[in-house]
Scaffold this active site. Structure first.
Site, PDB file in Angstrom:
ATOM      1  N   GLY A 184       0.840  -1.202   0.000  1.00 57.69           N
ATOM      2  CA  GLY A 184       0.000   0.000   0.000  1.00 57.69           C
ATOM      3  C   GLY A 184       0.866   1.240   0.000  1.00 57.69           C
ATOM      4  N   GLY A 205       2.327   2.562   5.528  1.00 60.56           N
ATOM      5  CA  GLY A 205       3.533   1.742   5.721  1.00 60.56           C
ATOM      6  C   GLY A 205       4.264   2.129   7.002  1.00 60.56           C
ATOM      7  N   GLU A 234       5.745  -3.243   0.672  1.00 59.04           N
ATOM      8  CA  GLU A 234       5.638  -3.114  -0.788  1.00 59.04           C
ATOM      9  C   GLU A 234       4.901  -1.815  -1.058  1.00 59.04           C
ATOM     10  OE1 GLU A 234       6.907  -5.076  -3.029  1.00 59.04           O
ATOM     11  OE2 GLU A 234       7.511  -6.809  -1.854  1.00 59.04           O
ATOM     12  N   CYS A 272       1.058  -0.275  -9.471  1.00 56.22           N
ATOM     13  CA  CYS A 272       2.167   0.334  -8.714  1.00 56.22           C
ATOM     14  C   CYS A 272       3.413   0.508  -9.553  1.00 56.22           C
ATOM     15  CB  CYS A 272       2.472  -0.501  -7.484  1.00 56.22           C
ATOM     16  SG  CYS A 272       2.871  -2.205  -7.862  1.00 56.22           S
TER      17      CYS A 272
HETATM   18  P1  NAD Z   1      -5.292   0.521   0.724  1.00 58.59           P
HETATM   19  O1  NAD Z   1      -6.075   1.762   0.990  1.00 58.59           O
HETATM   20  O2  NAD Z   1      -5.996  -0.674   0.169  1.00 58.59           O
HETATM   21  O3  NAD Z   1      -4.539   0.141   2.070  1.00 58.59           O
HETATM   22  C1  NAD Z   1      -3.728  -0.991   2.179  1.00 58.59           C
HETATM   23  C2  NAD Z   1      -4.025  -1.691   3.473  1.00 58.59           C
HETATM   24  O4  NAD Z   1      -3.755  -0.818   4.560  1.00 58.59           O
HETATM   25  C3  NAD Z   1      -5.479  -2.120   3.606  1.00 58.59           C
HETATM   26  O5  NAD Z   1      -5.510  -3.454   4.049  1.00 58.59           O
HETATM   27  C4  NAD Z   1      -6.052  -1.152   4.636  1.00 58.59           C
HETATM   28  O6  NAD Z   1      -7.057  -1.738   5.421  1.00 58.59           O
HETATM   29  C5  NAD Z   1      -4.851  -0.813   5.483  1.00 58.59           C
HETATM   30  N1  NAD Z   1      -4.945   0.508   6.094  1.00 58.59           N
HETATM   31  C6  NAD Z   1      -5.388   1.647   5.507  1.00 58.59           C
HETATM   32  N2  NAD Z   1      -5.313   2.682   6.382  1.00 58.59           N
HETATM   33  C7  NAD Z   1      -4.796   2.179   7.538  1.00 58.59           C
HETATM   34  C8  NAD Z   1      -4.469   2.757   8.820  1.00 58.59           C
HETATM   35  N3  NAD Z   1      -4.654   4.044   9.081  1.00 58.59           N
HETATM   36  N4  NAD Z   1      -3.941   1.935   9.761  1.00 58.59           N
HETATM   37  C9  NAD Z   1      -3.734   0.630   9.515  1.00 58.59           C
HETATM   38  N5  NAD Z   1      -4.028   0.035   8.325  1.00 58.59           N
HETATM   39  C10 NAD Z   1      -4.556   0.794   7.348  1.00 58.59           C
HETATM   40  O7  NAD Z   1      -4.116   0.801  -0.268  1.00 58.59           O
HETATM   41  P2  NAD Z   1      -3.432   2.164  -0.707  1.00 58.59           P
HETATM   42  O8  NAD Z   1      -2.570   2.656   0.402  1.00 58.59           O
HETATM   43  O9  NAD Z   1      -4.392   3.079  -1.361  1.00 58.59           O
HETATM   44  O10 NAD Z   1      -2.516   1.523  -1.879  1.00 58.59           O
HETATM   45  C11 NAD Z   1      -2.031   2.262  -2.931  1.00 58.59           C
HETATM   46  C12 NAD Z   1      -0.529   2.300  -2.852  1.00 58.59           C
HETATM   47  O11 NAD Z   1      -0.033   0.979  -2.845  1.00 58.59           O
HETATM   48  C13 NAD Z   1       0.141   2.967  -4.029  1.00 58.59           C
HETATM   49  O12 NAD Z   1       1.173   3.803  -3.560  1.00 58.59           O
HETATM   50  C14 NAD Z   1       0.732   1.830  -4.815  1.00 58.59           C
HETATM   51  O13 NAD Z   1       1.860   2.171  -5.570  1.00 58.59           O
HETATM   52  C15 NAD Z   1       1.070   0.876  -3.711  1.00 58.59           C
HETATM   53  N6  NAD Z   1       1.147  -0.477  -4.214  1.00 58.59           N
HETATM   54  C16 NAD Z   1       2.349  -1.104  -4.134  1.00 58.59           C
HETATM   55  C17 NAD Z   1       2.480  -2.387  -4.637  1.00 58.59           C
HETATM   56  C18 NAD Z   1       3.786  -3.106  -4.539  1.00 58.59           C
HETATM   57  O14 NAD Z   1       3.784  -4.308  -4.756  1.00 58.59           O
HETATM   58  N7  NAD Z   1       4.882  -2.444  -4.221  1.00 58.59           N
HETATM   59  C19 NAD Z   1       1.385  -3.028  -5.201  1.00 58.59           C
HETATM   60  C20 NAD Z   1       0.165  -2.355  -5.245  1.00 58.59           C
HETATM   61  C21 NAD Z   1       0.052  -1.088  -4.736  1.00 58.59           C
END
Ligand code: NAD
Length: 485
Positions: free
Chosen positions: A217, A222, A239, A273
């Site tokens: 995410g 992260g 990731e 991503c």
């Molecule tokens: P998302 O909103 O789905 O969140 C990811 C996870 O984090 C979910 O399970 C969610 O429940 C949890 N989460 C969200 N807020 C939280 C909080 N405050 N506290 C604890 N947990 C929490 O995903 P996103 O962040 O919108 O993802 C998009 C990002 O992910 C982009 O930057 C993309 O580049 C990156 N991404 C990376 C990869 C990789 O393999 N490197 C793959 C896909 C996406």
């Protein structure tokens, strides 16, 4: 051109939600995640997960789940992201089943102890590295490839002999529900669990002690994950994302470059991503690229991409509004139309973009491609090095010296020369970021190693027991030991 881009992820810290307490919708009470994790740990400590046979059975069952419910999963991906079935099949289902096949094929070899040489002063003796499972792994996944990102790390964790809790993304609710419905019908329910939910559930889960956490995410969350993991000294794989640059030099085959860049940028409506986030090229090449990108788009999605079965949608209105705001950077050279009700953004190219504009300040994560003018490879490299280390970096050129220079100068999770994204389909190439784009990697053997501990083992013979190392430390022992080393 020298102004560094801030390559933050598309979830600005201000938008990170504050957690509330989770509630089990079936019982109306707070779910007991502590008991859940302890139940899985009991299963782990029974040693059932250690054998190659158990791992192989679980991997085979995971594949069976995907094959037997293929059309349901493709429908769910369509519901969540308007994902075309063929795209969902290639980038999610078949991606995961391919990973599973690869693990099953190589697992026994990877599990074998790896012998290392034992120095003369420790003879007679043998030394080896033995991979052992870590315990209970938490897989927290994102919404953009909601099946792949939940299940590919799970497959790696299983191959390494772990139990796991899977927390799919709440922003892809249909896929999340389907994973929750089927996973433990196929996998050992004593060793695996799915927790659905959003911030409240993730926050509560993160209070528990896991033996490894893999999070996919944005970087803002992260940091939350890593902070929670630190409390238990739990290792993490992060990731994350970032702005993946794509340099196009004039000597390349521009038609092929345009087609590949357009494919990578607009697949999954840009929500990938490792999509090329922006293009760096000179003014003349930009002018040649624009009609070629337009042609590629028409070939892929027809004259009206909104009517095309091959083009996806933005995941939700929050992301739609964020992306619509980015269309004000530079000038729209291709596309630019939007339809909020349909969460549709036309494949768009922006020109006349400068590094200080909003579209260059965050990972775009949508179907918008800015072109930034740079007059040389060195200027492009300087721009990239001025920002955070990206998840992927791309260069199109026939010039091998330029390729060498790029490889040496640009630090990124992965690099692909003369194409985009395709490196992620090579089973033995690790997938992961560096710096702001993440830490740790998985896929193939790196996935197996990521969820294993490489235990150092030494086995000595009880005879002879040479007295050299024991006190008293005489001069003669000292000089003999120096010679032996
Ligand atoms: P998302 O909103 O789905 O969140 C990811 C996870 O984090 C979910 O399970 C969610 O429940 C949890 N989460 C969200 N807020 C939280 C909080 N405050 N506290 C604890 N947990 C929490 O995903 P996103 O962040 O919108 O993802 C998009 C990002 O992910 C982009 O930057 C993309 O580049 C990156 N991404 C990376 C990869 C990789 O393999 N490197 C793959 C896909 C996406």
């Amino acid at each position: 051109m020298n102004q560094p881009a801030t390559q933050s992820d598309p979830t600005p810290k201000a938008q990170v939600e504050t957690p509330t307490a989770p509630v089990d919708t079936a019982t109306g009470t707070a779910p007991d995640y502590h008991a859940l994790v302890e139940r899985l740990r009991t299963s782990f400590l029974s040693d059932r997960t250690r054998s190659a046979d158990w791992r192989d059975e679980q991997l085979a069952a995971l594949k069976r789940m995907l094959v037997e419910h293929e059309s349901d999963f493709l429908d769910a991906l369509g519901e969540d992201l308007g994902k075309p079935a063929l795209e969902g099949w290639i980038t999610e289902l078949s991606y995961v089943t391919g990973e599973i096949d690869h693990y099953r094929k190589h697992l026994e070899r990877w599990m074998r102890p790896r012998k290392v040489s034992t120095p003369v002063f420790a003879q007679p003796g043998k030394s080896w590295v033995q991979a052992e499972p870590l315990g209970v792994v938490l897989v927290m996944s994102a919404w953009n490839y909601p099946l792949q990102i939940a299940l590919a790390p799970l497959a790696a964790a299983i191959a390494a002999g772990n139990c796991a809790v899977v927390k799919p993304s709440e922003l892809a609710p249909a896929t999340s529900a389907l994973i929750a419905r089927h996973l433990t019908d196929y996998l050992d329910p004593a060793s695996f669990a799915v927790v659905e939910g959003a911030v409240a559930e993730s926050t509560a889960l993160l209070r528990e002690r896991f033996d490894h956490i893999i999070y996919t995410g944005g970087g803002a969350v992260g940091r939350i994950v890593m902070t929670a993991a630190a409390k238990h000294l739990t290792p993490v794989t992060l990731e994350l994302g970032g702005k993946s640059p794509c340099i196009v030099l004039p000597d390349t085959d521009l038609e092929i470059a345009a087609r590949r860049i357009a494919w990578g940028r607009y697949m999954n409506a840009g929500q990938t991503c490792v999509a090329p986030d922006y293009v760096l090229t000179d003014a003349e090449t930009e002018q040649k690229l624009l009609p070629l990108i337009a042609e590629s788009l028409e070939r892929m999605f027809g004259k009206d991409p909104q009517a095309s079965d091959s083009y996806g949608r933005i995941v939700n209105h929050r992301h739609f509004d964020r992306l619509a705001g980015l269309l004000n950077s530079g000038t729209v050279a291709i596309g630019g139309r939007t339809d909020r009700d349909d969460r549709y953004i036309e494949p768009t190219v922006l020109t006349g973009v400068t590094p200080d504009q909003p579209v260059m300040q965050e990972e775009i994560f949508g179907p918008i491609l800015p072109i930034l003018r740079t007059d040389s490879l060195e200027a492009a490299i300087e721009h990239i090095r001025g920002g955070d280390k990206p998840l992927a970096a791309y260069l199109f050129t026939r010039d091998e010296a330029a390729q060498e220079r790029f490889l040496a100068a640009v630090s990124a999770g992965s690099v692909c020369l003369n194409d985009v994204i395709m490196f992620s389909a090579v089973p033995e190439l690790p997938f992961g970021g560096v710096g702001e784009s993440g830490m740790g990697a998985y896929k193939g053997e790196r996935g197996f190693l990521n969820f294993s501990h490489g235990k150092a083992v030494m086995k000595r013979s009880l005879w002879p027991d040479i007295a050299l190392r024991y006190a008293p430390y005489t001069r003669s022992k000292f000089s003999l030991l120096r010679k032996l080393r």
